[in-house]
Design a protein around this motif. Structure first.
Motif, PDB file in Angstrom:
ATOM      1  N   HIS A 217      31.495  37.643  23.020  1.00 37.88           N
ATOM      2  CA  HIS A 217      31.049  38.723  23.892  1.00 37.88           C
ATOM      3  C   HIS A 217      32.106  39.816  24.004  1.00 37.88           C
ATOM      4  CE1 HIS A 217      27.762  36.117  25.024  1.00 37.88           C
ATOM      5  NE2 HIS A 217      28.611  35.186  25.451  1.00 37.88           N
ATOM      6  N   ASP A 389      29.302  43.037  27.456  1.00 41.55           N
ATOM      7  CA  ASP A 389      28.697  41.903  28.144  1.00 41.55           C
ATOM      8  C   ASP A 389      29.379  41.574  29.469  1.00 41.55           C
ATOM      9  OD1 ASP A 389      26.999  40.571  25.666  1.00 41.55           O
ATOM     10  OD2 ASP A 389      28.888  41.434  25.006  1.00 41.55           O
ATOM     11  N   GLY A 437      26.573  35.750  21.221  1.00 41.96           N
ATOM     12  CA  GLY A 437      26.704  37.200  21.277  1.00 41.96           C
ATOM     13  C   GLY A 437      25.941  37.931  20.197  1.00 41.96           C
ATOM     14  N   ARG A 475      21.979  40.829  27.684  1.00 41.96           N
ATOM     15  CA  ARG A 475      23.387  40.430  27.578  1.00 41.96           C
ATOM     16  C   ARG A 475      23.750  39.411  28.649  1.00 41.96           C
ATOM     17  NH1 ARG A 475      26.113  42.948  23.707  1.00 41.96           N
ATOM     18  NH2 ARG A 475      25.136  44.775  22.761  1.00 41.96           N
ATOM     19  N   ARG A 478      22.644  36.138  27.237  1.00 42.31           N
ATOM     20  CA  ARG A 478      23.585  35.632  26.221  1.00 42.31           C
ATOM     21  C   ARG A 478      24.791  34.975  26.892  1.00 42.31           C
ATOM     22  NH1 ARG A 478      23.655  41.164  22.590  1.00 42.31           N
ATOM     23  NH2 ARG A 478      21.534  41.002  21.756  1.00 42.31           N
TER      24      ARG A 478
END
Length: 510
Positions: A217, A389, A437, A475, A478
């Motif tokens: 990330h 992120d 990511g 994001r 994730r």
């Protein structure tokens, strides 16, 4: 006179294309020319070849010599065609048997004394030769270790044009071959990464860094001078797993094109690139005058790019990162060509809260006007920050933290990171991804990977109120999957999703 043929490779970006080198000697006044879209250095090859042949006591045709580099529509850049052109011309003068060199790839620059000098881009050139089915490549001795990284092809190092001609004559007459020049052993790449245990306090930042490393990330940090932003960023490469063989070849090829492989080692550790805030647009994304060269985003491929003092970068330079952050590649367009470079990297941003750096806590020590504070952080545009992120606000280290126990080392954290990466690689193998990511948001929001409404209700409310964009929503998902991997659970629940939302809403974009 015989028509001379051999092969070489034209490298564009980090990809090579095998080129047929043809030489013809016809009646007429002595002349030596190169056709097939050569650049200036390639067009000057006849001058170097004449001097090299003369000093090696080799006879060139005293006629009109025309060399063609095919395909003629492909630009030929650099002096790496010297050796191939010289060999093709020597076939014309019947000093080399044509069948010995017709399918051999020759790479190298000639010195006026006949020496064969190193050139950049040998690794991608040899990779292209293998793809075209070549079985043998002749390279400068200084590039031999680099060329030998590629399996499936015989690498013949040479240090002079005269030595190469003697070798071909021995092959033609079936005499013992002369000894090849020695190839220096490739030293193992030893990385002495800074240790995470050196960080005093900053538990939230340490955890955010672990999450970023585990899931691939991007991370943005805002904090006063001396809070440890740079130290945190510099320790990220030490937490990342080693590159796979395929990734290592790709990263090494980029550095080969740049001529940045002094020891010809295979780069097996994620690179760390930290450009100065005065760096220009071509230096960041790639380009330049003449040959198109990879920029910092490509040098950081499969590694980390750290932008310290991010608001000091030009805004157009920062916004140019938006496209490679999404696609993992960068395209440099020219009138005659479009060059694509890989750019799959982790971005780390670090900024002070204001120009004086004291706008933290109550901000009583800050000497900046309110408008100046707003203008300073606004240089990092919303669309850029939306692609990051994890957002983190850091405070100065306290005296209590200084007296506290020493934190975990990089080796301890890296073990958890590697375990989390293994779970991700196994989970996403079916869609060709290796870490959270890189997973498309549409995948996380559909099918078997869609989380139940009770787990995402906090994200749903934030998106409904406009506090979160769809990209930000994806994001957060994730990051939630990464936190679940670190926790050793199969799927994230409400706690992990809220923790991911908290990591996104505690920084500059909060």
């Amino acid at each position: 006179m015989t028509l001379g043929r051999t092969r070489s490779v034209a490298v564009t970006g980090i990809h090579g294309c095998v080129v047929q080198v043809e030489a013809d000697a016809s009646s007429g006044l002595p002349w030596f020319g190169v056709s097939g879209m050569p650049d200036t250095s390639c067009r000057q090859a006849p001058d170097r070849i004449r001097a090299a042949a003369n000093n090696c006591e080799l006879q060139l045709p005293k006629q009109r010599v025309t060399v063609n580099l095919s395909p003629a529509s492909l630009p030929k850049q650099g002096s790496g065609f010297d050796l191939a052109i010289a060999v093709a011309v020597l076939v014309c003068s019947e000093m080399i048997k044509p069948e010995l060199v017709a399918d051999v790839v020759h790479l190298g620059e000639l010195g006026l004394d006949g020496s064969v000098r190193a050139i950049p881009g040998v690794l991608p050139a040899v990779l292209a030769a293998v793809d075209e089915g070549a079985r043998q490549v002749v390279v400068p001795a200084a590039n031999a270790a680099e060329a030998q990284l590629v399996p499936g092809i015989e690498v013949v190092p040479t240090d002079s044009l005269a030595a190469l001609v003697r070798r071909y004559k021995c092959i033609a007459t079936r005499r013992p071959l002369p000894e090849l020049p020695p190839v220096s052993a490739r030293p193992a790449a030893v990385r002495h990464a800074p240790d995470l245990a050196d960080i005093v306090g900053q538990e939230e930042a340490r955890y955010a860094l672990e999450v970023a490393a585990a899931g691939g990330h991007h991370l943005a940090m805002v904090g006063p001078p001396g809070a440890g932003k740079t130290m945190i960023a510099e320790r990220l490469p030490g937490l990342l797993p080693p590159l796979t063989r395929e990734q290592a070849l790709e990263v090494t090829a980029i550095h080969s094109v740049l001529g940045a492989l002094p020891d010809q080692v295979l780069i097996e550790q994620p690179p760390f690139v930290a450009p100065h805030h005065g760096t220009s647009m071509p230096a960041i994304v790639g380009g330049g005058s003449g040959r198109v060269r990879p920029g910092a985003v490509s040098r950081a491929h499969r590694g980390v790019m750290f932008l310290d003092e991010t608001p000091e970068f030009r805004r157009d330079v920062l916004d140019a990162l938006r496209q490679p952050l999404e696609s993992g590649v960068v395209q440099v367009a020219r009138a005659d060509q479009v060059v694509t470079f890989p750019a799959r990297f982790q971005l780390i941003l670090a900024a002070n809260p204001c120009p004086c750096g004291q706008n933290y806590g109550k901000g009583s020590k800050c000497t900046c006007a309110p408008q100046r504070r707003r203008d300073y952080l606004s240089r990092m545009s919303g669309p850029l920050l939306d692609r990051v992120d994890v957002h983190l606000t850091m405070l100065p280290v306290t005296r209590a933290a200084l007296a506290g126990p020493r934190g975990e080392s990089s080796a301890q954290v890296a073990e958890r990171v590697v375990a989390a990466r293994r779970r991700q690689a196994s989970r996403w193998r079916g869609i060709g991804r290796s870490c959270n990511g890189e997973v498309p948001g549409s995948t996380l929001r559909s099918g078997r990977w869609r989380l139940p409404p009770e787990a995402t209700r906090g994200l749903d409310r934030a998106m409904e109120s406009g506090a979160l964009t769809l990209r930000g929503y994806d994001r957060c998902l994730r990051v939630a999957w990464t936190i679940a991997d670190l926790d050793g659970v199969q799927r994230p629940d409400f706690r992990q999703v809220e923790e991911a939302r908290g990591l996104r809403s505690s920084g500059v974009a909060a």
